[in-house]
Write an enzyme that holds these catalytic residues in place. Sequence first.
Site: not given
Length: 286
Positions: A124-125
């Site tokens: 998700s980064c």
Amino acid sequence: MGRLTVNRPVVKITLDGEVPGERRRSDALAVEEPLEIRVGGHALTITMRTPGHDVELAAGFLVSEGVIARGEQFRSAIHCGGPGTGGPAAGTPENTYNVLDIALAPGVSLPEASLTRNFYTTSSCGLCGKASIDAVETVSTYDVATDAAILPAADLLAMPDRLRAEQAVFGKTGGLHAAALFDAASGELLVAREDVGRHNAVDKVIGWAVLADRLPLRGTVLQVSGRASFELAQKAVMAGIPILSAVSAPSSLAVELAEASGLTLAGFVRGTSMNLYARADRVLRR
């Protein structure tokens, strides 16, 4: 432990007859609540999860992020109150148990403050490609490429149904992911966990192994109920799991990580067939 399900009123509409049908009834929903994980009193991350097995979730998360690698490095955990969590600190009698503070063993380094939720491993980064794969290979304590685990294809094909049989909350709500750990040699189901987040379910499984001091998880199979993302492949490698099996598709980066690390990656494991994307030699054709 908090509630796993809640009941909410719904209006059910059916169009399978000449006259549309409508009725009101109660529907069971999987609970989703935030869990703030602290280490040594300092906030590390917040994840949305299904309450239950929170200590396992936190322990597995710390393994996945390279903070710890063995059970002896995890000392203790305690639920605590705080703003928005309920409990005496918030001025209410009820603690919703949504804050967990972890104590690491003496000598284990605390996570750097700069890493708070900006972890290199988390898909998700927005990190992707060779840099992410190199980071996992650099930090992982265990070399899954040297694991001698093998198992018959028939055993691997049976694991999704065996996992499904353990999904009690999914049976009520249809809204949870699940993960299970199997012994490759015997086929024994070691542990199964459910959660609204597929990554949380895997962290709970790994955390179970941390608390039982079973890392690295050599000779095991991680079976997941959905797709195989880069993040799930990374978690398997970090825990020393040599085989990852998913009922749905892997992502391209998950396959690249599996190839680079020597992880066996199976996808579309359903019925009588599967696709082997990396290290197919561990699956016997019989």
